[in-house]
Design an enzyme around this catalytic site. Structure first.
Site, mmCIF file in Angstrom:
data_model
loop_
_atom_site.group_PDB
_atom_site.id
_atom_site.type_symbol
_atom_site.label_atom_id
_atom_site.label_comp_id
_atom_site.label_asym_id
_atom_site.label_seq_id
_atom_site.Cartn_x
_atom_site.Cartn_y
_atom_site.Cartn_z
ATOM 1 N N LYS A 157 0.859 -1.195 0.000
ATOM 2 C CA LYS A 157 0.000 0.000 0.000
ATOM 3 C C LYS A 157 0.887 1.234 0.000
ATOM 4 C CE LYS A 157 -3.790 1.974 2.785
ATOM 5 N NZ LYS A 157 -4.581 1.790 4.028
ATOM 6 N N SER A 202 -9.499 1.698 3.086
ATOM 7 C CA SER A 202 -8.645 2.433 2.190
ATOM 8 C C SER A 202 -7.630 1.552 1.442
ATOM 9 C CB SER A 202 -7.899 3.514 2.964
ATOM 10 O OG SER A 202 -7.072 2.938 3.957
ATOM 11 N N SER A 242 -9.565 -0.688 7.353
ATOM 12 C CA SER A 242 -9.055 -0.560 5.983
ATOM 13 C C SER A 242 -8.387 -1.785 5.397
ATOM 14 C CB SER A 242 -8.062 0.591 5.896
ATOM 15 O OG SER A 242 -8.769 1.772 5.707
HETATM 16 N N1 GLN Z 1 -12.807 3.911 6.558
HETATM 17 C C1 GLN Z 1 -12.124 4.316 7.745
HETATM 18 C C2 GLN Z 1 -11.727 5.765 7.631
HETATM 19 O O1 GLN Z 1 -11.975 6.339 6.647
HETATM 20 C C3 GLN Z 1 -10.960 3.434 8.013
HETATM 21 C C4 GLN Z 1 -9.713 3.867 7.384
HETATM 22 C C5 GLN Z 1 -8.541 3.019 7.735
HETATM 23 O O2 GLN Z 1 -8.654 1.995 8.408
HETATM 24 N N2 GLN Z 1 -7.382 3.488 7.329
HETATM 25 O O3 GLN Z 1 -11.183 6.329 8.515
#
Ligand code: GLN
Length: 472
Positions: A78, A153, A177
């Site tokens: 990532k 994400s 994420s």
């Molecule tokens: N969807 C969550 C957010 O937008 C989780 C993001 C993540 O785990 N990096 O914060």
């Protein structure tokens, strides 16, 4: 080339002379090209990965016992994980052109065991989002249906494994994420205990929530990768010095366990009917197998999202203050003076969603509102932690759907951030408490994959992985 779903089968085929690392990397590179319309990779390290593969093949030929434990493992990263000498941008314009000065500790440990990094993949900018649409590089599409989001994400991490461009991917999980995109793409996603894997070299979003996680097709690969990445790191003071078990050697499971599910989760208004049904079917199956699975009351579920978004935005507003147009990456060419260098670089370099979160975080930390929002959210976090810990006094695992429904259409919630935030209702608990959690493919809804999530008490990864393996 067959489709490999575990490192063990790759290593067997190498030992039998059926493939080499070089063949494998060549194959994955052709997959990267033929799936380029999904917008998975920001950059592949093609030539370099091939060169490394050849060197490893050579080393193996000379002495098969000399190669590391991850010989034959090809990994995508990532775009928030540092790999020395390679670009890293967090999917954002503000880090355009920036190259890592060192490798993340987790990445370094995998390299030392002869893993090959094949490229860096797209993500929501600074890991903020649930759809992978919030990237400077455009959205990544779900490989099963390109009209659908892959989740986020770590969306492109999930797709990179889903469409066979690498064996596993490293993502990060601040509020789901790794697990949610894994569920949306039909693969496994695992987030360790907070502090189990060093955060050194992970571009920070919410430092008290962030963990590196693994997206893969097998529990065995997750266990081995975790075993190698985990453990104390002097560069991350929050990394734990607890001994790291040999997770990959402890995957047999014959105990009967006690599992809790939340009545409030299975009756949640956002939960799709067929996701609920399949979760209940799994619960039934577990009971028939002799496990105890019981509904418990947990009345804090609807406080998760508000508290999570207050705390993570507060931490993000501080973490992202370093991107100022002076020290890293992008500097606005339109700035006419000192002050404009900061304001224009940040205005042009961050996406709308990132700016929304920086402003929200700054607001909840401001002196007039600190007590009303930030302190309050900290108290809620504490309550959630205590209540969750109390459940683990009586139960081995907590089970719930990974996400209320399957992947939605690209563009569907783009203009409605709150709708997107609410879809994280089942995943943020693990990060609020700092416990390990895994998403396992469960079935389909509307023809798209869904996942079920299991959480365990802190540092109970060995148990969690071994138990999960039976349901893959
Ligand atoms: N969807 C969550 C957010 O937008 C989780 C993001 C993540 O785990 N990096 O914060």
């Amino acid at each position: 080339m067959p489709r490999y779903k575990s490192l063990a089968t790759i290593q067997e085929d190498i030992a039998d002379g059926l493939i080499t690392c070089e063949h494998l990397v060549e194959y994955y590179l052709t997959r990267i090209q033929s799936t380029s319309d999904l917008n998975i990779y920001i950059e592949d390290f093609g030539e370099e990965a091939l060169q490394r593969a050849r060197e490893l093949d050579e080393k193996y030929k000379e002495n098969p016992a000399s190669v590391g434990r991850l010989f034959g493992m090809v990994i995508s990263l990532k775009d928030v994980l540092c790999y020395e000498g390679h670009g890293v941008t967090a999917g954002a314009k503000i880090l355009e052109g920036f190259k890592s000065l060192f490798s993340a500790t987790g990445v370094q440990r995998l390299l030392e065991e002869d893993a090959i990094i094949i490229g860096r993949v797209n993500c929501d900018q600074f890991a903020m989002g649930s759809t992978n649409e919030n990237s400077h590089y455009g959205p990544t599409k779900n490989g099963l249906n390109p009209d659908k989001v892959p989740g986020g994400s770590s969306g492109a991490s999930a797709v990179s494994v889903q469409v066979d461009t690498c064996l596993i991917s490293l993502g990060t999980d601040t509020g789901g994420s790794v697990r949610q995109p894994a569920a949306f793409c039909g693969i496994l996603g695992f987030k360790p205990t907070y502090g189990r894997v060093s955060r050194y070299g992970l571009l920070a979003y919410g430092s008290s929530f962030d963990q590196i996680g693994v997206l893969a097709n097998s529990v065995e690969d997750i266990a081995l990768t975790l075993e190698i990445m985990a453990g104390r790191d002097e560069f991350d003071s929050t990394s734990s010095s607890q001994a790291v078990p040999a997770y990959s050697e402890q995957l047999q499971f014959d105990k009967k366990v006690k599992i809790a599910y939340f009545n409030s989760a299975l009756h949640h208004e956002s939960l799709a009917a067929d996701v609920k049904q399949q979760t209940l079917d799994l619960i039934e199956k577990m009971k028939i197998e002799g496990h105890t699975v019981e509904g418990v009351d947990f009345d804090l579920l609807d406080y998760m999202i508000p508290a999570y978004y207050v705390l993570t935005t507060a931490e993000a507003s501080s973490n992202l203050s370093r991107y100022d147009g002076v020290r890293f990456g992008y500097r606005s060419p339109n700035a006419k003076n000192f002050e404009e260098t900061y304001t224009l670089s940040r205005t042009e370099g961050f996406s709308t969603e990132v700016k929304r979160r920086i402003m929200l975080g700054t607001f909840v930390l401001s002196s007039g509102y600190y007590d009303a929002y930030y302190s309050q959210a900290q108290k809620v976090r504490r309550l959630i932690q205590e209540k969750t810990q109390a459940i683990f006094k009586d139960y081995d695992f907590i089970l719930m759907p990974t996400s209320p429904g399957p992947a939605w259409d690209i563009g569907a919630v783009n203009d409605d951030p709150v709708a997107m935030y609410l879809a994280d209702v089942f995943t943020v608990q693990a990060n609020m408490v700092g416990i390990p959690a895994i998403s396992i493919p469960l079935g389909t809804s509307d023809g798209l994959p869904i996942g079920v999530q299991l959480m365990a008490d802190k540092f109970k990864e060995a148990n969690l992985l071994a138990f999960s393996k039976q349901y893959v």
